[in-house]
Design a protein around this motif. Structure first.
Motif, short mmCIF file in Angstrom:
data_model
loop_
_atom_site.label_atom_id
_atom_site.label_comp_id
_atom_site.label_asym_id
_atom_site.label_seq_id
_atom_site.Cartn_x
_atom_site.Cartn_y
_atom_site.Cartn_z
N ASP A 54 -11.46 -4.91 -1.02
CA ASP A 54 -10.18 -4.38 -1.48
C ASP A 54 -9.77 -3.11 -0.73
N VAL A 55 -8.53 -2.67 -0.96
CA VAL A 55 -8.05 -1.40 -0.40
C VAL A 55 -8.89 -0.27 -0.99
N GLU B 145 -5.29 8.56 3.21
CA GLU B 145 -5.56 8.42 1.78
C GLU B 145 -5.95 6.98 1.44
N TYR B 146 -5.42 6.03 2.25
CA TYR B 146 -5.67 4.61 1.98
C TYR B 146 -6.40 4.00 3.18
N ARG C 65 -9.45 3.94 -1.62
CA ARG C 65 -8.76 5.22 -1.72
C ARG C 65 -9.72 6.31 -1.29
N LEU D 204 -7.92 0.24 4.58
CA LEU D 204 -8.10 -1.20 4.40
C LEU D 204 -9.15 -1.67 5.39
N VAL E 298 0.86 -1.20 0.00
CA VAL E 298 0.00 0.00 0.00
C VAL E 298 0.89 1.24 0.00
N VAL E 299 1.69 1.39 1.05
CA VAL E 299 2.76 2.39 1.05
C VAL E 299 4.00 1.64 1.55
N LYS F 54 -0.51 8.11 6.03
CA LYS F 54 -1.91 8.36 5.63
C LYS F 54 -2.65 7.06 5.31
N PHE F 55 -2.49 6.11 6.24
CA PHE F 55 -3.11 4.79 6.07
C PHE F 55 -3.95 4.47 7.29
#
Ligand SMILES: [Zn+2]
Length: 341
Positions: free
Chosen positions: A266-267, A258-259, A269, A261, A29-30, A222-223
């Motif tokens: 799915d992930v 921004e992300y 946005r 889960l 993801v990142v 940003k997760f």
């Protein structure tokens, strides 16, 4: 060098021929944060987030059985040789914690299993009886699958039932030896891991899908991992608090990410799914309250509210929505008629 290794990994995971027999699709993801997206199984597994820290790994959620967690651990070992040091249970549902035991005893420094206080209590009071209950009821499920298999005539259908039957039998065998493993470290509002290169905030933001839901938030990256407070499927509300849930999603949405889960799907946005779920809950509660106020029975409410919601939300949720909406209306009716919170 770091960048090149990272790029290599992206290419590795983009390759469709790898991991066909594995239970999870691992998606970067990142940097240092991966989404383990659960493949479809007869006994559903939740997703996991895999977060690399300076001296270890943090994993969010442990699926529905120790074998699934062991399968993920094998996949984690292909990403890093760091030990798993922290596991988070986002909430008490079986498909998010029953793999806990797989993480214990595997690493010399030990593993802390983190949850809210409410989640630990629910695993203890509701999780343990559930496992015992399942040991008694899964054999009936197996009988039914065997009956279905005997009646099936088309090959594709047969193969599907056979696969489900195998999974049900394996699950029953696992249940019989399962050591329900409780969280070892609990908190009420927030617990923060201050790593050198990464800060992990584990936050209880209010009641939502259960009373103990937590999110795992990485402010710099940003997760956010949201468990079942927000995911890619239709919300399951059986243990939820719909009015609180709207507020809790609002609280989560104020975080800068921004992300996202979720526990399933799915992930995501951005924050579009947060807006969708809030609007859905508002409509569901308002329509149900309206029907109830006009004297509608539960059956009548189902009949009038389901088509309205299906019309507005089909296409925005997965194709199972028209079926999934029914238990949600039933829950909403119980709430508006004062039978539950
Ligand atoms: Zn859940």
């Amino acid at each position: 060098m770091k960048y090149r290794r990272w790029l290599g990994m992206v290419l590795l995971f983009a390759s469709p021929c790898l991991g066909a027999d594995q239970l999870f699709n691992i998606k970067p993801v990142v940097q240092g944060v991966y989404a383990a997206i659960a493949k479809e199984q007869y006994k559903v597994n939740c997703n996991a987030a895999i977060i690399l820290l300076d001296n270890g790994v943090l994993v969010v959620d442990t699926h529905s059985k120790p074998s699934a967690a062991r399968a993920l651990i094998a996949q984690i070992k292909t990403l890093t040789d760091k030990p798993v040091r922290y596991v988070v249970n986002t909430h008490f549902h079986w498909d998010h914690y029953e793999g806990n035991q797989a993480y214990m005893g595997g690493w010399p420094a030990g593993v802390e299993i983190i949850s809210s206080e409410a989640t630990r209590e629910s695993i203890e009071k509701r999780g343990i009886p559930r496992v015992k209950h399942e040991i008694l009821t899964v054999p009936k499920e197996i009988d039914k699958l065997q009956d279905d298999l005997a009646k099936a005539d088309d090959e594709k259908q047969k193969a599907e039932i056979e696969a489900n039957l195998r999974q049900a039998q394996d699950y029953l065998a696992e249940l019989k030896t399962m050591q329900v493993t409780l969280p070892t470290l609990t908190f009420d509002r927030s617990l923060i891991i201050h790593g050198k290169s990464r800060t992990v905030q584990i936050l209880w933001l209010g009641k939502a899908h259960t009373d103990g839901d937590v999110v795992v938030y990485l402010p710099k990256e940003k997760f956010i991992a949201t468990g079942d407070m927000l995911h890619g499927w239709t919300p399951y509300m059986g243990d939820g608090y719909p009015y609180d849930w709207i507020q809790t999603l609002d609280n989560a949405e104020k975080l800068d990410f921004e992300y996202a889960l979720g526990g399933h799907g799915d992930v995501m946005r951005g924050k579009g799914t947060f807006e969708l779920w809030k609007e859905y809950f508002r409509d569901l509660m308002a329509e149900t309250a309206d029907a109830y106020a006009q004297g509608a029975t539960l059956a009548e409410t189902r009949e009038t509210v389901a088509p309205k919601l299906a019309q507005k939300y089909s296409g925005k949720f997965p194709s199972t929505f028209p079926k999934d909406v029914i238990p949600n209306i039933e829950k909403a009716y119980r709430v508006v008629s004062g039978q539950t919170e």
